[in-house]
Design a protein around this motif. Structure first.
Motif, short mmCIF file in Angstrom:
data_model
loop_
_atom_site.label_atom_id
_atom_site.label_comp_id
_atom_site.label_asym_id
_atom_site.label_seq_id
_atom_site.Cartn_x
_atom_site.Cartn_y
_atom_site.Cartn_z
N GLU A 165 43.06 41.06 53.80
CA GLU A 165 43.60 39.70 53.89
C GLU A 165 42.77 38.82 54.82
N ASP B 18 37.65 40.26 52.04
CA ASP B 18 37.71 41.12 50.86
C ASP B 18 36.43 41.95 50.79
N ARG C 247 42.24 37.84 47.11
CA ARG C 247 43.22 37.02 46.40
C ARG C 247 44.51 37.80 46.21
N SER C 248 45.63 37.12 46.26
CA SER C 248 46.93 37.77 46.12
C SER C 248 47.07 38.45 44.76
N GLU C 249 46.49 37.85 43.72
CA GLU C 249 46.60 38.46 42.39
C GLU C 249 45.83 39.78 42.31
N THR C 250 44.77 39.92 43.12
CA THR C 250 44.04 41.19 43.14
C THR C 250 44.88 42.27 43.81
N LYS D 111 35.22 36.06 51.98
CA LYS D 111 36.52 35.41 52.08
C LYS D 111 37.65 36.43 51.87
#
Length: 315
Positions: free
Chosen positions: A65, A68, A41-44, A38
Motif C-alpha cells: 500500500e 507496489d 491498486r485496490s483492484e489488484t 507507486k
C-alpha cells in the motif's frame, strides 16, 4: 506512521543524501540503484484474494500500500527485488503450472528474488501473525527444498535494508572450523569511479512576475567545478501549487540523489498595475523581497516545501 513506513522513509533519506555506495558478500561492490514505485491498486489486492482465496499478511500488504514492489540495492541485475502484486499472481500461477511450486508443497507465493533465488511466503504460516512465513529457495529445483528465513515481512525488510540487500539469514552459516572464507578478486558489478549521483547539488531560482497576472519563472542550476551552471528554465507558472508540483516531480527523477537543494526566491524590482483609465503604469519596488531556503536532500525538501514571499501567499 507505521514501522514499515518508518523503515522506508529512513532508506529514502539515506538515498537522498547520496549514500548509495555499498559492499556485499564476496566483494560485490559499487553504487547501487533503487526503485520504489507507486502504491498497489485496490483492484489488484481484490484480484489476489479472489485468485488465492486468502488475504495477504498484514505487514506485506502495508508495504504494498506504500509501494507496489521495489528494487533495492541493485548492482547491475542483482539486488533485492520485490515483485509488483500483479507479477506475484502471475509468477505464482506459472510456478504451479511448471512444477516450480511442487504439488505436495504448494503452500507458497513467489513475491520476489534475491541472490539467484526466489523469496517466498508460506501461505499456511501466513494465516497467523505470530508464525514466521518468509522463505527462500534457489531458482532451480522446486519448493520441496526451501530455506526458512525465520521472520515475517516487516522484520525481513528492515534487516535486508540493514544488510544492503544481502542474504542476512545466511551470515551465521560460516564456521571457521569447517569453512574457508574467501572473497573474489574481481566482480562483474564493480563500479570504480562512478559518482554518487548525476547531480549532488542544485540551486533553484524562482523569479516573481512584474505584475500579478504574469507567470513565475523557475530556473535550475547545477554545479561544475564549484560553479553554478544553468541546466533548465521553465516559465508560465500561474501559482505556487503549479511550482510545487513541478519541483517535486523534477527533483524525483530516477538517478538523481541531491545532497543539497537551495531555493532562492526574488521579487521583481518593478511593479505594474493599472490606473483609473486602465492604462498600465509601473513603479519601482523600494525593497524587493528575497528568500533563501536550504535543504539536506530531496526528502527534507518534500517535508518543508518553499513558501511564497509575504503578500504572495495566494499565488
Amino acid at each position: 506512521m507505521n514501522q514499515i513506513a518508518v523503515v522506508l522513509d529512513r532508506l529514502k533519506q539515506k538515498i537522498s543524501h547520496g549514500s548509495t555506495f555499498i559492499q556485499r558478500s564476496y566483494n560485490s561492490i559499487g553504487h547501487a540503484t533503487f526503485h520504489l514505485p507507486k502504491p498497489v491498486r485496490s483492484e489488484t489486492l481484490d484480484a489476489f484474494e479472489a485468485e488465492f482465496k486468502q488475504p495477504l499478511p498484514s505487514e506485506y500488504q502495508t508495504f504494498l500500500e506504500l509501494h507496489d514492489g521495489a528494487k533495492l540495492f541493485m548492482l547491475g541485475d542483482e539486488g533485492l527485488v520485490l515483485y509488483p502484486l500483479e507479477e506475484v499472481i502471475e509468477k505464482t500461477i506459472e510456478a504451479k503450472e511448471d512444477g516450480l511450486i511442487d504439488e505436495d508443497y504448494d503452500h507458497y507465493w513467489i513475491i520476489g528474488e534475491v541472490n539467484e533465488g526466489y523469496l517466498l511466503i508460506h501461505t499456511n504460516h501466513a494465516k497467523t501473525e505470530d508464525t514466521p512465513y518468509m522463505y527462500w529457495k534457489y531458482h532451480e529445483g522446486s519448493t520441496e527444498d526451501t530455506d526458512a528465513i525465520g521472520q515475517n515481512f516487516g522484520t525481513f525488510l528492515e534487516r535486508s535494508i540493514i544488510a544492503q540487500g544481502d542474504m542476512y539469514w545466511e551470515f551465521n552459516i560460516f564456521d571457521v572450523r569447517e569453512d574457508d572464507y574467501y572473497v573474489e578478486d574481481e566482480t562483474e558489478h564493480e563500479q570504480a569511479g562512478v559518482p554518487i549521483a548525476s547531480e549532488e547539488r542544485v540551486r533553484i531560482e524562482i523569479e516573481y512576475p512584474i505584475y500579478r497576472r504574469g507567470g513565475f519563472i523557475v530556473s535550475f542550476y547545477t554545479y561544475e567545478n564549484g560553479k553554478a551552471q544553468l541546466r533548465s528554465e521553465s516559465n508560465g507558472f500561474d501559482n505556487f501549487k503549479q511550482i510545487h508540483r513541478y519541483l517535486v516531480g523534477t527533483l524525483d527523477e530516477p538517478g538523481y540523489y541531491y545532497s543539497e537543494i537551495v531555493v532562492f526566491q526574488k521579487e521583481a524590482p518593478l511593479w505594474e498595475s493599472e490606473d483609473a483609465s486602465g492604462e498600465q503604469i509601473a513603479r519601482r519596488v523600494e525593497h524587493p523581497q528575497t528568500q533563501i531556503m536550504q535543504y539536506d536532500g530531496y526528502q527534507a525538501f518534500v517535508n518543508d516545501l518553499p513558501r511564497p514571499l509575504p503578500g504572495w501567499e495566494k499565488a
